[in-house]
Design a protein around this motif. Sequence first.
Motif, PDB file in Angstrom:
ATOM      1  N   ARG A   1      -6.296 -26.304   7.150  1.00  0.00           N
ATOM      2  CA  ARG A   1      -6.280 -27.049   8.406  1.00  0.00           C
ATOM      3  C   ARG A   1      -5.132 -28.067   8.402  1.00  0.00           C
ATOM      4  N   GLN A   2      -4.988 -28.754   7.273  1.00  0.00           N
ATOM      5  CA  GLN A   2      -3.906 -29.742   7.159  1.00  0.00           C
ATOM      6  C   GLN A   2      -2.540 -29.066   7.286  1.00  0.00           C
ATOM      7  N   GLY A   3      -2.382 -27.888   6.654  1.00  0.00           N
ATOM      8  CA  GLY A   3      -1.113 -27.161   6.714  1.00  0.00           C
ATOM      9  C   GLY A   3      -0.782 -26.726   8.132  1.00  0.00           C
ATOM     10  N   ALA A   4      -1.815 -26.217   8.861  1.00  0.00           N
ATOM     11  CA  ALA A   4      -1.603 -25.783  10.249  1.00  0.00           C
ATOM     12  C   ALA A   4      -1.213 -26.966  11.122  1.00  0.00           C
ATOM     13  N   ALA A   5      -1.881 -28.099  10.912  1.00  0.00           N
ATOM     14  CA  ALA A   5      -1.560 -29.302  11.692  1.00  0.00           C
ATOM     15  C   ALA A   5      -0.130 -29.760  11.406  1.00  0.00           C
TER      16      ALA A   5
ATOM     17  N   ARG B   1      15.291 -16.139   9.779  1.00  0.00           N
ATOM     18  CA  ARG B   1      13.837 -16.000   9.561  1.00  0.00           C
ATOM     19  C   ARG B   1      13.277 -17.279   8.953  1.00  0.00           C
ATOM     20  N   HIS B   2      12.118 -17.671   9.451  1.00  0.00           N
ATOM     21  CA  HIS B   2      11.470 -18.875   8.941  1.00  0.00           C
ATOM     22  C   HIS B   2      10.661 -18.518   7.704  1.00  0.00           C
ATOM     23  N   HIS B   3      11.056 -19.094   6.594  1.00  0.00           N
ATOM     24  CA  HIS B   3      10.369 -18.777   5.335  1.00  0.00           C
ATOM     25  C   HIS B   3       9.062 -19.554   5.232  1.00  0.00           C
ATOM     26  N   ARG B   4       8.027 -18.822   4.941  1.00  0.00           N
ATOM     27  CA  ARG B   4       6.709 -19.450   4.809  1.00  0.00           C
ATOM     28  C   ARG B   4       6.703 -20.382   3.605  1.00  0.00           C
ATOM     29  N   GLN B   5       6.183 -21.575   3.811  1.00  0.00           N
ATOM     30  CA  GLN B   5       6.141 -22.563   2.726  1.00  0.00           C
ATOM     31  C   GLN B   5       5.039 -22.207   1.728  1.00  0.00           C
ATOM     32  N   ARG B   6       5.221 -22.653   0.525  1.00  0.00           N
ATOM     33  CA  ARG B   6       4.227 -22.445  -0.529  1.00  0.00           C
ATOM     34  C   ARG B   6       2.920 -23.130  -0.132  1.00  0.00           C
ATOM     35  N   SER B   7       1.802 -22.425  -0.301  1.00  0.00           N
ATOM     36  CA  SER B   7       0.505 -22.961   0.082  1.00  0.00           C
ATOM     37  C   SER B   7       0.172 -24.215  -0.746  1.00  0.00           C
ATOM     38  N   ALA B   8      -0.374 -25.200  -0.050  1.00  0.00           N
ATOM     39  CA  ALA B   8      -0.760 -26.441  -0.736  1.00  0.00           C
ATOM     40  C   ALA B   8      -1.869 -26.183  -1.742  1.00  0.00           C
ATOM     41  N   ALA B   9      -2.675 -25.135  -1.470  1.00  0.00           N
ATOM     42  CA  ALA B   9      -3.797 -24.835  -2.372  1.00  0.00           C
ATOM     43  C   ALA B   9      -3.315 -24.429  -3.762  1.00  0.00           C
ATOM     44  N   ALA B  10      -2.108 -23.868  -3.831  1.00  0.00           N
ATOM     45  CA  ALA B  10      -1.597 -23.387  -5.117  1.00  0.00           C
ATOM     46  C   ALA B  10      -1.392 -24.528  -6.108  1.00  0.00           C
TER      47      ALA B  10
ATOM     48  N   LEU C   1     -15.498 -25.225  -3.106  1.00  0.00           N
ATOM     49  CA  LEU C   1     -14.178 -24.585  -3.175  1.00  0.00           C
ATOM     50  C   LEU C   1     -13.745 -24.089  -1.789  1.00  0.00           C
ATOM     51  N   LYS C   2     -14.689 -23.436  -1.089  1.00  0.00           N
ATOM     52  CA  LYS C   2     -14.371 -22.914   0.240  1.00  0.00           C
ATOM     53  C   LYS C   2     -14.017 -24.056   1.207  1.00  0.00           C
ATOM     54  N   ASP C   3     -14.794 -25.137   1.132  1.00  0.00           N
ATOM     55  CA  ASP C   3     -14.544 -26.289   2.013  1.00  0.00           C
ATOM     56  C   ASP C   3     -13.169 -26.897   1.739  1.00  0.00           C
ATOM     57  N   ARG C   4     -12.804 -26.986   0.438  1.00  0.00           N
ATOM     58  CA  ARG C   4     -11.513 -27.577   0.083  1.00  0.00           C
ATOM     59  C   ARG C   4     -10.357 -26.699   0.574  1.00  0.00           C
ATOM     60  N   GLU C   5     -10.497 -25.372   0.412  1.00  0.00           N
ATOM     61  CA  GLU C   5      -9.451 -24.460   0.875  1.00  0.00           C
ATOM     62  C   GLU C   5      -9.303 -24.522   2.402  1.00  0.00           C
ATOM     63  N   THR C   6     -10.431 -24.591   3.091  1.00  0.00           N
ATOM     64  CA  THR C   6     -10.404 -24.684   4.566  1.00  0.00           C
ATOM     65  C   THR C   6      -9.712 -25.964   5.007  1.00  0.00           C
ATOM     66  N   GLU C   7     -10.028 -27.078   4.319  1.00  0.00           N
ATOM     67  CA  GLU C   7      -9.433 -28.375   4.676  1.00  0.00           C
ATOM     68  C   GLU C   7      -7.912 -28.357   4.464  1.00  0.00           C
ATOM     69  N   LEU C   8      -7.460 -27.798   3.346  1.00  0.00           N
ATOM     70  CA  LEU C   8      -6.021 -27.730   3.087  1.00  0.00           C
ATOM     71  C   LEU C   8      -5.318 -26.826   4.093  1.00  0.00           C
TER      72      LEU C   8
END
Length: 942
Positions: A564-568, A683-692, A555-562
């Motif tokens: 990372r993808q979002g930041a990229a 203001r730049h609205h933060r996008q919904r997290s991909a993890a959700a 679970l932790k690895d998957r959240e970290t990967e998502l």
Amino acid sequence: MTEDLTPAEAYAAARARNAERRTALAPFRELYDFDLDPFQIEACRALEAGKGVLVAAPTGSGKTIVGEFAVHLALTQGRKCFYTTPIKALSNQKYADLVKRYGPDKVGLLTGDNSVNGDAPIVVMTTEVLRNMLYAGSQALSGLGYVVMDEVHYLSDRFRGAVWEEVIIHLPESVTLVSLSATVSNAEEFGDWLDTVRGDTEVIVSESRPVPLWQHVLAGRRMYDLFEEETDHGGRGASRREVNPDLLRLARTENTRTYNPRDRRRGKMVREADRERERRQRSRIWTPGRPEVIERLDAEGLLPAITFIFSRAGCEAAVQQCLYAGLRLNDDEGRERVREIVEARTAAIPAEDLHVLGYYEWLEALERGIAAHHAGMLPTFKEVVEELFVRGLVKAVFATETLALGINMPARSVVLEKLVKWNGEQHADITPGEYTQLTGRAGRRGIDVEGHAVVLWQRGLDPDHLAGLAGTRTYPLRSSFKPSYNMAVNLVDQFGRHRSRELLETSFAQFQADRSVVGISRQVQRNEEGLQGYREGMTCHLGDFEEYARLRRDLKDRETELARQGAAQRRAQAASSLEKLKPGDVIHVPTGKFAGLALVLDPGIPAGRTNGHRGFEHHDGPRPLVLTAERQVKRLASIDFPVPVEALERMRIPKSFNPRSPQSRRDLASALRSKAGHINPERHHRQRSAAADDREIARLRTAIRAHPCHGCDEREDHARWAERYHRLQRDTLQLERRIEGRTNTIARTFDRIVALLTELDYLRGNEVTDNGKRLARLYGELDLLASECLRDRVWEGLNPAELAACVSALVFEARQADDAVAPKLPTGNAKAALGEMVRIWGRLDALEEEFKINQAEGVGQREPDLGFAWAAHQWASGKSLDEVLREAEMPAGDFVRWCKQVIDVLGQIAAAAPKENSTVAKNARKAVDELLRGVVAYSSVG
């Protein structure tokens, strides 16, 4: 002293003296007019006792006496001794020494250039010649009792080092091995390996120099000692050398920032008194010129001296500078003796070539007692310099570091101009081992009371760093052994595949790899014990906690990967928005030191590789140049824009705007605030997290909640033990991979080579085919390419000069790669054959890639270099030396060396080429005759 002995002690001493007189060592010691050192006596006694020896001692300490004792033993016992050296010049020198002692009937010489009395009981040879004898099963090996391997530390050489190991491994067991090495820090390890492969081997290490060495730094007119005299600190009996405080003070003063005229323009006024003091200081301290250094050494009685300059051109320039300065180090009698020796030694060089070779300028410098010494010189010229230096008729030699590699040319002083040298890729600091090797020439045994190493002052010199070089004896011997194609077919032919593989696993390379594995294996064992303890700590009575921990980790690895993808993705969006900016756009910088309103003056350099003033530079995206509302002009980076940016407004930038003018910046910043100061950035609205919305995360969370261990009261304690278990398990797997990578590395490379040779029909199982037997006679870096050219009849129909041109591509390597200029090639058949050779190499290169044979690891076939083809063709066609050297733009020494290497390979090709329906063997022999003329044919021996 004898009066103090008891009768029993006197009797025992008399018996020991009588026993000594009956040994072979006693008459041998009488050959020298000085007594042997303890390490020499210890090594000679071990030899006489039937043991092999490894002698590691400093340059100039006299370790070759142990090799000479092996020669003495062989003659006494009616057996043979082969004395091997790494370079031909050393072989020639040792041959001359042994002939002087034993006469020409008992001593022979075998090098690539010379074959003199090869059946003699004592034969001096290069190491490659002995390796070739062993593979060919030469009759000359019968009756061989001793082999001396001088400069055995050459096995670290990445190009030729494998030859030393091949010889050590393949010598018959009945042969006693004498290994002579420079001081190395792992002599015991090397001795242990010799003990394994050669049997009982005594390791004798001597650290002491026979002549003490004094270290100095020459700065301006003053010669500073590097170290203070050794003192007893605090009466504790612990003597250690301290760096000279005067030298440290000088370095601190000189290496601090001095007056720069540009400081005045920067508004930093420097007082006149300070500048005057700095001028006086600079007048005292400077790097002395080359003639000045020699004059200073002469005045202090420190000649003869070798000055090491890490450049051939620098050596020649130094000689010219001394001539222009009017230096004369020889009197009239010395000049006459120099001229006599030089004319006698160069009499065989054709008169028409003397001018081309710069003979008259060279002779003038020699008569004055000055010379250069480097690989670009004609071998004869180098040998004359060596002879005159030893005789004391040349007192100042400017040399490249190749002089430090074994030639017996000791001096009273050694001078190092700089402590950095070009290593083929970059300018790098010399190592402690290199410093020791270079300064080891200082101090002549039996002549000088002490030797002197002088380092010239250079701006930025660090005395502590120099003291570290001078005080460190770290020079570890590292194997460079790698199997080759020729080695593979020769081994399989003699021993079969299985036994060959076992033999290769006895190499020093594998021995060192296996030793490093021992420590790693112990760590793995300790880790496995720790894993057992952690496993007990995370045991849960409700269920399998290891399984539960794995779910949490997934679970932790998957959240970290998502994440990372979002930041990229956000970075990519921001970079894309920056690329759309234009000069005059008003933007809001979201974060960073310059956050706020800004005007784009220049959108910035596009991302990627650009050719800047320092070569190729890399940028992480556009870097806009902006004017902030606070009147600052700054180049921003992508880190200042974590979110996309949009133009809020547009403004015209006046043509008269000057970013360096404060007034200009002030006016434009004021206009910017008036134009856009009232605008509030969206203001730049933060996008919904991909993890959700991620299904895998939802599945893992459900599985975690449903797991029995999720309800355990001690869940988090178990989880901490599980995390430790996971980290240690990961580290253990990495260690096991390292062990796997180091175990059987040589044998695995051999297997890949055998597989490729089987594919090309050089081997069939344990059988060596006719193609393989041909390859077995071809030694060299491009052995397989040469064999394929013979098989494909690429060289059929070529005349001798054309064949010489083609063979040159197998040996030549340019000192500096120059891909910009295509080499000049002979026309006609030779050009077509060279093109075919390159095509065959391309096919072999693809095969090597398929079989995972890696050139970067020193295995495989490099691309043939056509840079010497024209010169070889012209010389074999009978053109004059003047014409060939002028067109080749190559020093005479390099030209002769490459010609001799071409001759060597032509001889191999003549032996390996088909005898029927082929002209190659005949034309190879003719090409040898046509190349072996003039300066190439002239040799000091034979």
